[in-house]
Design a protein around this motif. Structure first.
Motif, PDB file in Angstrom:
ATOM      1  N   VAL A 112      40.825  35.704  41.284  1.00  0.00           N
ATOM      2  CA  VAL A 112      40.034  35.490  40.478  1.00  0.00           C
ATOM      3  C   VAL A 112      38.504  34.918  40.364  1.00  0.00           C
ATOM      4  O   VAL A 112      38.608  33.744  41.215  1.00  0.00           O
ATOM      5  N   LYS A 113      37.518  35.544  40.397  1.00  0.00           N
ATOM      6  CA  LYS A 113      35.996  34.998  40.571  1.00  0.00           C
ATOM      7  C   LYS A 113      35.626  35.093  38.949  1.00  0.00           C
ATOM      8  O   LYS A 113      35.478  35.873  38.133  1.00  0.00           O
ATOM      9  N   LYS A 114      34.686  33.805  38.919  1.00  0.00           N
ATOM     10  CA  LYS A 114      33.781  33.610  37.556  1.00  0.00           C
ATOM     11  C   LYS A 114      32.333  34.065  38.149  1.00  0.00           C
ATOM     12  O   LYS A 114      32.101  33.420  39.039  1.00  0.00           O
ATOM     13  N   ILE A 115      31.798  35.182  37.473  1.00  0.00           N
ATOM     14  CA  ILE A 115      30.546  35.683  37.910  1.00  0.00           C
ATOM     15  C   ILE A 115      29.540  35.265  36.823  1.00  0.00           C
ATOM     16  O   ILE A 115      29.630  35.775  35.721  1.00  0.00           O
ATOM     17  N   THR A 116      28.686  34.264  37.048  1.00  0.00           N
ATOM     18  CA  THR A 116      27.442  33.833  36.067  1.00  0.00           C
ATOM     19  C   THR A 116      26.354  34.296  36.673  1.00  0.00           C
ATOM     20  O   THR A 116      25.672  34.178  37.765  1.00  0.00           O
ATOM     21  N   ALA A 117      25.771  35.002  35.501  1.00  0.00           N
ATOM     22  CA  ALA A 117      24.307  35.376  35.851  1.00  0.00           C
ATOM     23  C   ALA A 117      23.486  34.878  34.322  1.00  0.00           C
ATOM     24  O   ALA A 117      24.003  34.055  33.837  1.00  0.00           O
ATOM     25  N   PRO A 118      22.070  34.810  34.434  1.00  0.00           N
ATOM     26  CA  PRO A 118      21.223  34.128  33.662  1.00  0.00           C
ATOM     27  C   PRO A 118      21.808  34.636  32.150  1.00  0.00           C
ATOM     28  O   PRO A 118      21.643  33.984  31.280  1.00  0.00           O
ATOM     29  N   THR A 119      22.203  35.884  31.863  1.00  0.00           N
ATOM     30  CA  THR A 119      22.642  36.166  30.645  1.00  0.00           C
ATOM     31  C   THR A 119      24.049  36.520  30.225  1.00  0.00           C
ATOM     32  O   THR A 119      24.448  36.983  29.089  1.00  0.00           O
ATOM     33  N   SER A 120      24.913  36.713  31.027  1.00  0.00           N
ATOM     34  CA  SER A 120      26.457  36.653  30.997  1.00  0.00           C
ATOM     35  C   SER A 120      27.237  35.630  31.650  1.00  0.00           C
ATOM     36  O   SER A 120      26.975  35.321  32.894  1.00  0.00           O
ATOM     37  N   VAL A 121      28.556  35.852  31.275  1.00  0.00           N
ATOM     38  CA  VAL A 121      29.677  35.185  32.162  1.00  0.00           C
ATOM     39  C   VAL A 121      30.597  36.191  32.409  1.00  0.00           C
ATOM     40  O   VAL A 121      31.086  36.781  31.199  1.00  0.00           O
ATOM     41  N   ASN A 122      30.999  36.857  33.384  1.00  0.00           N
ATOM     42  CA  ASN A 122      32.272  37.647  33.809  1.00  0.00           C
ATOM     43  C   ASN A 122      33.159  37.358  34.671  1.00  0.00           C
ATOM     44  O   ASN A 122      32.865  36.255  35.321  1.00  0.00           O
ATOM     45  N   TYR A 123      34.181  37.956  34.648  1.00  0.00           N
ATOM     46  CA  TYR A 123      35.370  37.458  35.488  1.00  0.00           C
ATOM     47  C   TYR A 123      35.877  38.803  36.270  1.00  0.00           C
ATOM     48  O   TYR A 123      36.155  39.755  35.791  1.00  0.00           O
ATOM     49  N   LEU A 124      35.920  38.607  37.606  1.00  0.00           N
ATOM     50  CA  LEU A 124      36.605  39.802  38.459  1.00  0.00           C
ATOM     51  C   LEU A 124      37.918  39.236  38.796  1.00  0.00           C
ATOM     52  O   LEU A 124      38.087  38.109  39.423  1.00  0.00           O
ATOM     53  N   VAL A 125      39.017  39.870  38.444  1.00  0.00           N
ATOM     54  CA  VAL A 125      40.219  39.831  38.656  1.00  0.00           C
ATOM     55  C   VAL A 125      40.979  40.577  39.528  1.00  0.00           C
ATOM     56  O   VAL A 125      40.771  42.031  39.169  1.00  0.00           O
ATOM     57  N   GLU A 126      41.675  40.370  40.627  1.00  0.00           N
ATOM     58  CA  GLU A 126      42.362  41.326  41.395  1.00  0.00           C
ATOM     59  C   GLU A 126      43.806  41.276  40.754  1.00  0.00           C
ATOM     60  O   GLU A 126      44.414  40.482  40.906  1.00  0.00           O
ATOM     61  N   LEU A 127      44.324  42.462  40.677  1.00  0.00           N
ATOM     62  CA  LEU A 127      45.588  42.795  40.002  1.00  0.00           C
ATOM     63  C   LEU A 127      46.556  43.521  40.883  1.00  0.00           C
ATOM     64  O   LEU A 127      46.161  44.715  41.219  1.00  0.00           O
ATOM     65  N   ASP A 128      47.724  43.093  41.387  1.00  0.00           N
ATOM     66  CA  ASP A 128      48.434  43.463  42.356  1.00  0.00           C
ATOM     67  C   ASP A 128      49.748  44.212  41.645  1.00  0.00           C
ATOM     68  O   ASP A 128      50.280  43.583  40.721  1.00  0.00           O
ATOM     69  N   SER A 129      50.335  45.134  42.168  1.00  0.00           N
ATOM     70  CA  SER A 129      51.736  45.675  41.583  1.00  0.00           C
ATOM     71  C   SER A 129      52.412  46.073  42.617  1.00  0.00           C
ATOM     72  O   SER A 129      51.906  46.698  43.813  1.00  0.00           O
ATOM     73  N   SER A 130      53.761  45.985  42.866  1.00  0.00           N
ATOM     74  CA  SER A 130      54.740  46.445  43.834  1.00  0.00           C
ATOM     75  C   SER A 130      54.853  47.947  43.307  1.00  0.00           C
ATOM     76  O   SER A 130      55.310  48.529  44.288  1.00  0.00           O
ATOM     77  N   PHE A 131      54.550  48.398  42.116  1.00  0.00           N
ATOM     78  CA  PHE A 131      54.881  49.695  41.908  1.00  0.00           C
ATOM     79  C   PHE A 131      53.949  50.770  41.829  1.00  0.00           C
ATOM     80  O   PHE A 131      54.045  51.869  41.414  1.00  0.00           O
ATOM     81  N   SER A 132      52.519  50.472  41.578  1.00  0.00           N
ATOM     82  CA  SER A 132      51.461  51.049  41.620  1.00  0.00           C
ATOM     83  C   SER A 132      50.290  50.760  42.107  1.00  0.00           C
ATOM     84  O   SER A 132      50.434  49.769  42.959  1.00  0.00           O
ATOM     85  N   GLU A 133      48.999  51.234  42.039  1.00  0.00           N
ATOM     86  CA  GLU A 133      47.870  50.973  42.625  1.00  0.00           C
ATOM     87  C   GLU A 133      47.737  49.513  42.171  1.00  0.00           C
ATOM     88  O   GLU A 133      47.752  48.895  41.179  1.00  0.00           O
ATOM     89  N   ASP A 134      46.884  48.841  43.152  1.00  0.00           N
ATOM     90  CA  ASP A 134      46.420  47.527  42.902  1.00  0.00           C
ATOM     91  C   ASP A 134      44.850  47.834  42.440  1.00  0.00           C
ATOM     92  O   ASP A 134      44.320  48.672  42.749  1.00  0.00           O
ATOM     93  N   TRP A 135      44.413  46.767  41.432  1.00  0.00           N
ATOM     94  CA  TRP A 135      43.279  46.976  40.847  1.00  0.00           C
ATOM     95  C   TRP A 135      42.183  45.760  40.933  1.00  0.00           C
ATOM     96  O   TRP A 135      42.935  44.833  40.962  1.00  0.00           O
TER      97      TRP A 135
END
Length: 149
Positions: free
Chosen positions: A110-133
């Motif tokens: 998980v990464k917290k991405i802070t910019a001057p006008t926003s805060v977003n979160y980049l999340v790596e999601l893993d699965s043993s049954f399908s694609e990772d995202w």
């Protein structure tokens, strides 16, 4: 330049443009270095890069080495800060969205991405049954972007 030398030269040029170039701190404008040192006096494992007209500093903080990346423009204006966080630090709305949309996935990074006008979160999601995202969430849990990892 001979044709057999052209391809390696283009590869080097492309890599430098896309991935940036490591530089020493002495090559970074003092206004940027001063801002960084003031805000993060205990930073360690500091590495500087230049990409176009932007400067990126990668560093760690704390005993466990929390990863950070901060981007500045060439005038010293802060552009973006990416910080490694734990999944327990995600907003409740983001965790709720993951629970409903990605029930069979585990949160890997998980990464917290802070910019001057926003805060977003980049999340790596893993699965043993399908694609990772890799999924980018807004602060209120909306999915802004997703791509296969």
């Amino acid at each position: 330049m001979k044709a057999n030398n052209l391809i390696p030269a283009l590869v080097v040029l492309f890599t430098t443009v896309v991935f940036g170039q490591e530089i020493s701190q002495s090559q970074v404008p003092s206004v940027i270095v001063n801002d960084f040192q003031k805000k993060y006096p205990k930073a360690h494992d500091i590495e500087w890069e230049i990409e176009g007209n932007q400067y990126k500093v990668e560093f760690e903080t704390g005993l466990l080495g929390t990863d950070h990346e901060i981007w500045y423009d060439n005038s010293g204006k802060w552009i973006r800060h990416e910080e490694e966080i734990s999944k327990s630090d995600l907003p409740k709305q983001v965790l709720a969205k993951i629970e409903t949309e990605y029930r069979n996935y585990t949160i890997d990074d998980v990464k917290k991405i802070t910019a001057p006008t926003s805060v977003n979160y980049l999340v790596e999601l893993d699965s043993s049954f399908s694609e990772d995202w890799k999924v980018l969430f807004s602060n209120n849990g909306n999915i802004l972007e997703k791509r296969m990892d």
